[in-house]
Design a protein around this motif. Structure first.
Motif, PDB file in Angstrom:
ATOM      1  N   TYR A 139       0.820  -1.217   0.000  1.00  0.00           N
ATOM      2  CA  TYR A 139       0.000   0.000   0.000  1.00  0.00           C
ATOM      3  C   TYR A 139       0.853   1.265   0.000  1.00  0.00           C
ATOM      4  N   HIS A 149      -0.430   2.402  -3.134  1.00  0.00           N
ATOM      5  CA  HIS A 149      -1.764   2.851  -2.759  1.00  0.00           C
ATOM      6  C   HIS A 149      -2.843   1.951  -3.372  1.00  0.00           C
ATOM      7  N   LYS A 154     -12.245   4.405  -5.186  1.00  0.00           N
ATOM      8  CA  LYS A 154     -12.414   5.290  -4.040  1.00  0.00           C
ATOM      9  C   LYS A 154     -13.858   5.292  -3.563  1.00  0.00           C
ATOM     10  N   LEU A 179      -6.709   4.162   5.646  1.00  0.00           N
ATOM     11  CA  LEU A 179      -5.393   4.205   5.017  1.00  0.00           C
ATOM     12  C   LEU A 179      -5.509   4.065   3.503  1.00  0.00           C
ATOM     13  N   SER A 180      -6.356   3.162   3.056  1.00  0.00           N
ATOM     14  CA  SER A 180      -6.526   2.950   1.624  1.00  0.00           C
ATOM     15  C   SER A 180      -7.141   4.158   0.942  1.00  0.00           C
ATOM     16  N   ASP A 218      -6.275   7.173   1.701  1.00  0.00           N
ATOM     17  CA  ASP A 218      -5.312   8.256   1.932  1.00  0.00           C
ATOM     18  C   ASP A 218      -5.766   9.196   3.048  1.00  0.00           C
ATOM     19  N   ARG A 219      -6.403   8.617   4.059  1.00  0.00           N
ATOM     20  CA  ARG A 219      -6.867   9.400   5.200  1.00  0.00           C
ATOM     21  C   ARG A 219      -6.140   8.934   6.461  1.00  0.00           C
ATOM     22  N   ALA A 220      -4.794   8.940   6.357  1.00  0.00           N
ATOM     23  CA  ALA A 220      -3.976   8.449   7.463  1.00  0.00           C
ATOM     24  C   ALA A 220      -4.191   9.259   8.736  1.00  0.00           C
ATOM     25  N   HIS A 274       2.885   7.297   6.296  1.00  0.00           N
ATOM     26  CA  HIS A 274       2.174   8.054   5.268  1.00  0.00           C
ATOM     27  C   HIS A 274       2.221   9.550   5.559  1.00  0.00           C
ATOM     28  N   GLU A 275       2.214   9.914   6.850  1.00  0.00           N
ATOM     29  CA  GLU A 275       2.247  11.317   7.247  1.00  0.00           C
ATOM     30  C   GLU A 275       3.667  11.880   7.292  1.00  0.00           C
TER      31      GLU A 275
END
Length: 278
Positions: free
Chosen positions: A57, A61, A129, A164-165, A167-169, A202-203
């Protein structure tokens, strides 16, 4: 009519005295050859392969993280549900978690392609998404983050992987933190450690990610070294990201030396080759 309950497989690393009747039965015992005895344990190999798919991932991603972790949480849920909760409530929770998994795994038709059949009763949306957002909405409707019903911890692990998938870490991190602060069952704790590590990575918070991945090895250590190779692998990856190639190579070699049958061997070999070329 109640389904027959099968005995726990002798090689299972978890304390699961019962399992749902629709899960595959244990394979009958047979005498193994010397060659087979040298092969890695198939159950452990499956779990490390699941985590390997989740690791992809960070670089691609892809949906591998949510699909694999949801399946993993569902398997764990099936092994403990009947012994921890009332049967009716557990079955409802199990069905809800399974539906979330199936929504997240729905194939999205390519542009101009034939739309998939909707006879399965699941939403079929135009983008991955949108599909993942639908799975998250379904999960939040069935499992409130503030509730403590059947399979709550498993559902929150799935929620973190969905975030996470997507992109909302930033939202996934507190989800994993809440799980770890809530005396999470040791059979699930290492999953929260890994999810938290991915969230920090990710951050761009590499120090925090390294600390989370280090705990991954400790929390999985009570299961005969299960996941130790994965924990070290993460430490090496973070060393690479922190521009410490010498440390990364040392840790990669340590993984191979201590775990000669690790399923990560090919990826580690490729990473070592890339480091040598720099």
């Amino acid at each position: 009519m109640r389904c027959p309950i099968r005995a726990r497989p002798p090689d299972c690393p978890f304390d699961q005295p019962r399992r749902l009747c629709y899960l595959p039965p244990a394979v009958p015992k047979r005498r193994l050859s010397k060659k087979e005895l040298k092969q890695p344990d198939q159950f452990v190999d499956f779990w490390t392969r699941v985590s390997h798919a989740a690791g992809a991932y960070v670089s691609s991603h892809s949906r591998a993280l949510i699909i694999s972790l949801t399946a993993l949480a569902t398997v764990i849920a099936g092994s403990v549900a009947m012994t921890q909760f009332s049967e009716r409530r557990a079955v409802r929770a199990m069905e809800a978690l399974d539906r979330v998994q199936r929504i997240a795994a729905v194939d999205v038709a390519p542009p101009g392609g034939t739309p998939p059949s909707t006879e399965d009763g699941l939403p079929h949306l135009p983008t991955q998404k949108a599909q993942l957002e639908a799975a998250l909405k379904e999960l939040d409707a069935a499992f409130s983050p503030s509730s403590r019903g059947p399979l709550h911890a498993e559902a929150m692990l799935v929620r973190g992987s969905l975030l996470l998938s997507l992109d909302r870490a930033g939202e996934a991190i507190p989800t994993y933190q809440a799980l770890l602060a809530d005396s999470l069952d040791k059979r699930l704790r290492f999953l929260a450690d890994e999810g938290l590590g991915y969230g920090y990575e990710h951050e761009g918070k590499l120090a925090e990610a390294q600390a989370a991945f280090a705990k991954l090895g400790d929390d999985a250590g009570g299961m005969d070294g299960f996941y130790k190779d994965r924990a070290l692998f993460h430490q090496a990856r973070i060393a690479e990201l922190k521009s410490n190639p010498a440390d990364a190579k040392r840790i990669y070699h340590e993984v191979l030396d201590k775990n000669p049958t690790t399923s990560l061997r090919e990826e580690i070999t490729n990473r070592l080759a890339a480091l040598e070329m720099k």
